[in-house]
Design a protein around this motif. Sequence first.
Motif, PDB file in Angstrom:
ATOM      1  N   ALA A  67       0.831  -1.210   0.000  1.00 52.48           N
ATOM      2  CA  ALA A  67       0.000   0.000   0.000  1.00 52.48           C
ATOM      3  C   ALA A  67       0.862   1.254   0.000  1.00 52.48           C
ATOM      4  O   ALA A  67       0.438   2.296  -0.516  1.00 52.48           O
ATOM      5  CB  ALA A  67      -0.931  -0.007   1.214  1.00 52.48           C
ATOM      6  N   TYR A  68       2.065   1.168   0.579  1.00 52.01           N
ATOM      7  CA  TYR A  68       2.979   2.313   0.583  1.00 52.01           C
ATOM      8  C   TYR A  68       3.338   2.702  -0.852  1.00 52.01           C
ATOM      9  O   TYR A  68       3.354   3.894  -1.206  1.00 52.01           O
ATOM     10  CB  TYR A  68       4.237   1.958   1.374  1.00 52.01           C
ATOM     11  CG  TYR A  68       5.109   3.134   1.747  1.00 52.01           C
ATOM     12  CD1 TYR A  68       4.969   3.764   2.978  1.00 52.01           C
ATOM     13  CD2 TYR A  68       6.086   3.604   0.881  1.00 52.01           C
ATOM     14  CE1 TYR A  68       5.769   4.835   3.337  1.00 52.01           C
ATOM     15  CE2 TYR A  68       6.899   4.672   1.219  1.00 52.01           C
ATOM     16  CZ  TYR A  68       6.730   5.288   2.456  1.00 52.01           C
ATOM     17  OH  TYR A  68       7.541   6.353   2.793  1.00 52.01           O
ATOM     18  N   ALA A  69       3.605   1.694  -1.679  1.00 52.31           N
ATOM     19  CA  ALA A  69       3.894   1.972  -3.091  1.00 52.31           C
ATOM     20  C   ALA A  69       2.666   2.566  -3.785  1.00 52.31           C
ATOM     21  O   ALA A  69       2.782   3.498  -4.600  1.00 52.31           O
ATOM     22  CB  ALA A  69       4.338   0.690  -3.796  1.00 52.31           C
ATOM     23  N   SER A  70       1.481   2.041  -3.466  1.00 56.31           N
ATOM     24  CA  SER A  70       0.247   2.584  -4.044  1.00 56.31           C
ATOM     25  C   SER A  70       0.017   4.015  -3.586  1.00 56.31           C
ATOM     26  O   SER A  70      -0.366   4.885  -4.380  1.00 56.31           O
ATOM     27  CB  SER A  70      -0.954   1.716  -3.635  1.00 56.31           C
ATOM     28  OG  SER A  70      -0.828   0.405  -4.124  1.00 56.31           O
ATOM     29  N   ALA A  71       0.251   4.270  -2.291  1.00 57.00           N
ATOM     30  CA  ALA A  71       0.069   5.617  -1.752  1.00 57.00           C
ATOM     31  C   ALA A  71       1.010   6.599  -2.438  1.00 57.00           C
ATOM     32  O   ALA A  71       0.627   7.734  -2.745  1.00 57.00           O
ATOM     33  CB  ALA A  71       0.306   5.613  -0.244  1.00 57.00           C
ATOM     34  N   ASN A  72       2.239   6.163  -2.693  1.00 60.14           N
ATOM     35  CA  ASN A  72       3.191   7.031  -3.395  1.00 60.14           C
ATOM     36  C   ASN A  72       2.666   7.420  -4.764  1.00 60.14           C
ATOM     37  O   ASN A  72       2.755   8.586  -5.176  1.00 60.14           O
ATOM     38  CB  ASN A  72       4.542   6.320  -3.517  1.00 60.14           C
ATOM     39  CG  ASN A  72       5.536   7.111  -4.330  1.00 60.14           C
ATOM     40  OD1 ASN A  72       5.739   8.304  -4.100  1.00 60.14           O
ATOM     41  ND2 ASN A  72       6.164   6.469  -5.310  1.00 60.14           N
ATOM     42  N   ARG A  73       2.118   6.468  -5.483  1.00 64.73           N
ATOM     43  CA  ARG A  73       1.553   6.783  -6.805  1.00 64.73           C
ATOM     44  C   ARG A  73       0.374   7.744  -6.677  1.00 64.73           C
ATOM     45  O   ARG A  73       0.226   8.681  -7.476  1.00 64.73           O
ATOM     46  CB  ARG A  73       1.139   5.495  -7.518  1.00 64.73           C
ATOM     47  CG  ARG A  73       2.296   4.630  -7.973  1.00 64.73           C
ATOM     48  CD  ARG A  73       1.835   3.486  -8.866  1.00 64.73           C
ATOM     49  NE  ARG A  73       1.032   2.504  -8.153  1.00 64.73           N
ATOM     50  CZ  ARG A  73       1.522   1.429  -7.542  1.00 64.73           C
ATOM     51  NH1 ARG A  73       2.829   1.210  -7.550  1.00 64.73           N
ATOM     52  NH2 ARG A  73       0.724   0.577  -6.935  1.00 64.73           N
ATOM     53  N   LEU A  74      -0.481   7.508  -5.687  1.00 61.72           N
ATOM     54  CA  LEU A  74      -1.640   8.385  -5.488  1.00 61.72           C
ATOM     55  C   LEU A  74      -1.217   9.816  -5.176  1.00 61.72           C
ATOM     56  O   LEU A  74      -1.898  10.775  -5.559  1.00 61.72           O
ATOM     57  CB  LEU A  74      -2.512   7.846  -4.350  1.00 61.72           C
ATOM     58  CG  LEU A  74      -3.338   6.595  -4.662  1.00 61.72           C
ATOM     59  CD1 LEU A  74      -3.870   5.975  -3.376  1.00 61.72           C
ATOM     60  CD2 LEU A  74      -4.493   6.939  -5.610  1.00 61.72           C
ATOM     61  N   LEU A  75      -0.099   9.962  -4.482  1.00 67.29           N
ATOM     62  CA  LEU A  75       0.379  11.295  -4.101  1.00 67.29           C
ATOM     63  C   LEU A  75       1.163  11.981  -5.218  1.00 67.29           C
ATOM     64  O   LEU A  75       1.483  13.164  -5.099  1.00 67.29           O
ATOM     65  CB  LEU A  75       1.245  11.187  -2.841  1.00 67.29           C
ATOM     66  CG  LEU A  75       0.515  10.697  -1.580  1.00 67.29           C
ATOM     67  CD1 LEU A  75       1.519  10.402  -0.471  1.00 67.29           C
ATOM     68  CD2 LEU A  75      -0.507  11.715  -1.105  1.00 67.29           C
ATOM     69  N   GLY A  76       1.475  11.234  -6.269  1.00 69.72           N
ATOM     70  CA  GLY A  76       2.147  11.842  -7.410  1.00 69.72           C
ATOM     71  C   GLY A  76       3.585  11.408  -7.612  1.00 69.72           C
ATOM     72  O   GLY A  76       4.368  12.114  -8.242  1.00 69.72           O
ATOM     73  N   ASP A  77       3.983  10.227  -7.083  1.00 76.66           N
ATOM     74  CA  ASP A  77       5.366   9.737  -7.145  1.00 76.66           C
ATOM     75  C   ASP A  77       6.312  10.791  -6.582  1.00 76.66           C
ATOM     76  O   ASP A  77       7.062  11.448  -7.303  1.00 76.66           O
ATOM     77  CB  ASP A  77       5.769   9.380  -8.580  1.00 76.66           C
ATOM     78  CG  ASP A  77       7.121   8.668  -8.623  1.00 76.66           C
ATOM     79  OD1 ASP A  77       7.632   8.271  -7.549  1.00 76.66           O
ATOM     80  OD2 ASP A  77       7.671   8.521  -9.727  1.00 76.66           O
ATOM     81  N   ILE A  78       6.278  10.925  -5.263  1.00 77.08           N
ATOM     82  CA  ILE A  78       6.957  12.049  -4.617  1.00 77.08           C
ATOM     83  C   ILE A  78       8.275  11.627  -3.970  1.00 77.08           C
ATOM     84  O   ILE A  78       8.558  10.440  -3.799  1.00 77.08           O
ATOM     85  CB  ILE A  78       6.060  12.691  -3.536  1.00 77.08           C
ATOM     86  CG1 ILE A  78       5.663  11.662  -2.454  1.00 77.08           C
ATOM     87  CG2 ILE A  78       4.822  13.309  -4.174  1.00 77.08           C
ATOM     88  CD1 ILE A  78       4.907  12.261  -1.274  1.00 77.08           C
ATOM     89  N   ILE A  79       9.088  12.614  -3.624  1.00 70.97           N
ATOM     90  CA  ILE A  79      10.212  12.404  -2.727  1.00 70.97           C
ATOM     91  C   ILE A  79       9.617  11.964  -1.386  1.00 70.97           C
ATOM     92  O   ILE A  79       8.674  12.567  -0.891  1.00 70.97           O
ATOM     93  CB  ILE A  79      11.002  13.718  -2.522  1.00 70.97           C
ATOM     94  CG1 ILE A  79      11.423  14.313  -3.862  1.00 70.97           C
ATOM     95  CG2 ILE A  79      12.180  13.493  -1.586  1.00 70.97           C
ATOM     96  CD1 ILE A  79      12.504  13.590  -4.579  1.00 70.97           C
ATOM     97  N   LYS A  80      10.197  10.907  -0.795  1.00 72.25           N
ATOM     98  CA  LYS A  80       9.614  10.393   0.455  1.00 72.25           C
ATOM     99  C   LYS A  80      10.643  10.458   1.575  1.00 72.25           C
ATOM    100  O   LYS A  80      11.545   9.624   1.665  1.00 72.25           O
ATOM    101  CB  LYS A  80       9.114   8.974   0.252  1.00 72.25           C
ATOM    102  CG  LYS A  80       7.891   8.914  -0.653  1.00 72.25           C
ATOM    103  CD  LYS A  80       7.552   7.512  -1.074  1.00 72.25           C
ATOM    104  CE  LYS A  80       8.569   6.924  -2.025  1.00 72.25           C
ATOM    105  NZ  LYS A  80       8.726   7.638  -3.293  1.00 72.25           N
ATOM    106  N   VAL A  81      10.507  11.467   2.405  1.00 73.83           N
ATOM    107  CA  VAL A  81      11.322  11.635   3.602  1.00 73.83           C
ATOM    108  C   VAL A  81      10.508  12.537   4.524  1.00 73.83           C
ATOM    109  O   VAL A  81       9.720  13.350   4.054  1.00 73.83           O
ATOM    110  CB  VAL A  81      12.706  12.231   3.260  1.00 73.83           C
ATOM    111  CG1 VAL A  81      12.590  13.574   2.569  1.00 73.83           C
ATOM    112  CG2 VAL A  81      13.596  12.329   4.491  1.00 73.83           C
ATOM    113  N   THR A  82      10.671  12.382   5.822  1.00 69.98           N
ATOM    114  CA  THR A  82       9.839  13.142   6.758  1.00 69.98           C
ATOM    115  C   THR A  82       9.839  14.635   6.427  1.00 69.98           C
ATOM    116  O   THR A  82      10.903  15.204   6.228  1.00 69.98           O
ATOM    117  CB  THR A  82      10.358  12.945   8.199  1.00 69.98           C
ATOM    118  OG1 THR A  82      10.472  11.549   8.460  1.00 69.98           O
ATOM    119  CG2 THR A  82       9.412  13.562   9.202  1.00 69.98           C
ATOM    120  N   PRO A  83       8.658  15.264   6.346  1.00 68.05           N
ATOM    121  CA  PRO A  83       7.330  14.726   6.672  1.00 68.05           C
ATOM    122  C   PRO A  83       6.544  14.129   5.502  1.00 68.05           C
ATOM    123  O   PRO A  83       5.459  13.617   5.723  1.00 68.05           O
ATOM    124  CB  PRO A  83       6.608  15.957   7.230  1.00 68.05           C
ATOM    125  CG  PRO A  83       7.226  17.109   6.519  1.00 68.05           C
ATOM    126  CD  PRO A  83       8.670  16.741   6.289  1.00 68.05           C
TER     127      PRO A  83
END
Length: 701
Positions: free
Chosen positions: A403-419
């Motif tokens: 789901a994390y990979a799916s969520a990334n796609r839903l958000l627009g394939d983003i840079i992922k680091v806090t926050p």
Amino acid sequence: MEKDRAQKLLQYIGNVIVNGTPKALGAAGPLPSSVDPIIPDIKPVAKTKKSLKNILDMDGPEAFAKAVRQNAGLLITDTTWRDAHQSLLATRLRTIDMLNVAEPTSIALRNAYSLECWGGATFDVSMRFLREDPWDRLAALREAVPDIPLQMLLRGANAVGYTSYSDNVVFEFCRLAKDTGMDVFRVFDSLNYLENLKLGIDAVGQAGGVIEGVVCYTGDVSDPNKGMYTLEYYLEFVRQLVDEGIHVLAIKDMAGLLKPESAKMLVSAIRAEHFDLPIHVHTHDTAGTGVSSMLAAAHAGADVVDAATDDALSGLTSQPSLGALVASTAGTDLDTGIALEEASALNEYWEECRGLYAPFESGQKSGSADVYIHEMPGGQYTNLLYQSTQLGLTGQWSQVKKAYASANRLLGDIIKVTPSSKVTGDLAQFMVANNLTEQEVIDKGDTLSFPKSVVEYFQGYLGIPPFGFPEPLRTHVTKGQLIEGTTLTCFEGRPGADLPPMDLSLTKQVLEEKWGLAGQHQIRDVDVMSYAMYPAVFDDYLEHARQHGNLAYLDTRTFLTGMKVGEELSVNIEEGKQLIIKLISVGEPNADGIVNIQFEVNGQPRMAHIKDKTVGGDVQSRPKALKGVQGSIGAPMPGVVLETKVSKGDTIEIGDSLLVLSAMKMETVVSSPVKGIVNKVIVTAGDQVDAGDLVVEVEEN
């Protein structure tokens, strides 16, 4: 005063004895080891050259950067005191265990670039879970290690928090951090949004710190078919950072996606354009390629790489092994100047010390190449695993990763680091908890009660992602969601630019009135910053300190598990003041559930009276929301009700906020999927609910 401090400490120890380790700590694994770590004896060595710390203090950040670039070998940043334990032990490492080994560390790593010890999640976790003051930690480490640069992770306009703050807050935070002992500020933005980065860069520059400007890495530059994050994207971003006046460039590979060939391509291309710019590379060893990638980066022209203490706190989702890098480069042009024997002595301490933190182990057995699919940051992995367990998703970790990979796609394939990684993780857990597919999130986006972090992401609270927000999901999520204090649904640029300055003097006055006298806590400027970052967490920390005192000097085993009858321990509550505490007996609960515990403190009998929380009290059973009835609204996931937004009889529209839930740092605004009249509000602030529990009934019209 000393007697009062001792009694507060006994109350804490007694509470752990009777009621167990505080649940909020998340100590779900085995008990701490019974072995006390042995502090290594490393002999001091006479200086043969000026240290980087000395150059920085005497000549400033520009001279520091020049010295780094002119250094003959490969420099190392040791992440043991920050990112290593954040990645492996859910950020639970306590100050006392760092201070115990600070002196030998200052000798063994005297030729290091820096010790990363502050910022990131440590600021929040130290107050929220460890009940320590983060500023006291920084000051103590600075005093204990005077001659190696200390390094922190600064989230740009987000400072050490999860949202944007007023500009004056970020500037004041950096000033106080520098004054308290910080040297190198690794400044990044979770979306590579340059406008946010500029604020952090300017704040660090004004404070006089070393500006280590960050380009966050995702994707794969060695694969031309791998998404939008191409080599040219990174080169252009670095050019913009250089134009902003950074002293050092950091490549932050927070998920361990930087393969050896990609490291070679990226670093060599940057070096070709920027010969005088020091390059510092950070990675995680999640897939097992960390040492190879860091050596490739070094051979391509990197000046510094991150590593963690040998076998004890390296590998897996942490950084690659410091010892492996030291041994691999010894006697070559990349020699680190660190002796393997001395580094190994530190490793022996940390191997034993890690046993004390067994309750926080994630259970990882080996590296995992599926990181190239889900792209989860190493520093988030263990924290999200623990959060998922607490949210009732035990046994569904593989689904959360997918789901994390799916969520990334839903958000627009983003840079992922806090926050931004928190947004991705919150959405992933939300999807699994509610059994939602990627397509269902899009189709039902205007009726779902998304986590607050997801709503704020789409509103632009974190800035603008490199390739924009995905539609129509953004419109669905933000429909009817106004930014507090405005008529806007979304920010159009840097969110902090629209925030008024925080009145720091007034805030200090309010805190002094609330805590200064009754809590016997003198409010400092650094406390105002802690409150500015995390107001509720800071208040909760001070309330806990008022009840139990300063727990930072209590050994970790006792902090987690209390004492056994007959056991004796010594606690140094300050320089020259020691308490010798012995547990004499533990009584049985009386009719009111009170347990009398007898101690001796410095030979004098003392008693603590502790309420056994398992005695008395009724277990409350809540009705569940009716499936298929839209007006029967249930909690989307387990949590605590922070606030109710409606009352019986209120007329509401689709999307109106009903209440706010909080669970493991994740806030969710429960919105109405229907229009109508509120028939019943089942919960109130402070109530604990499970997923599916009925919270509000709405009569549809």
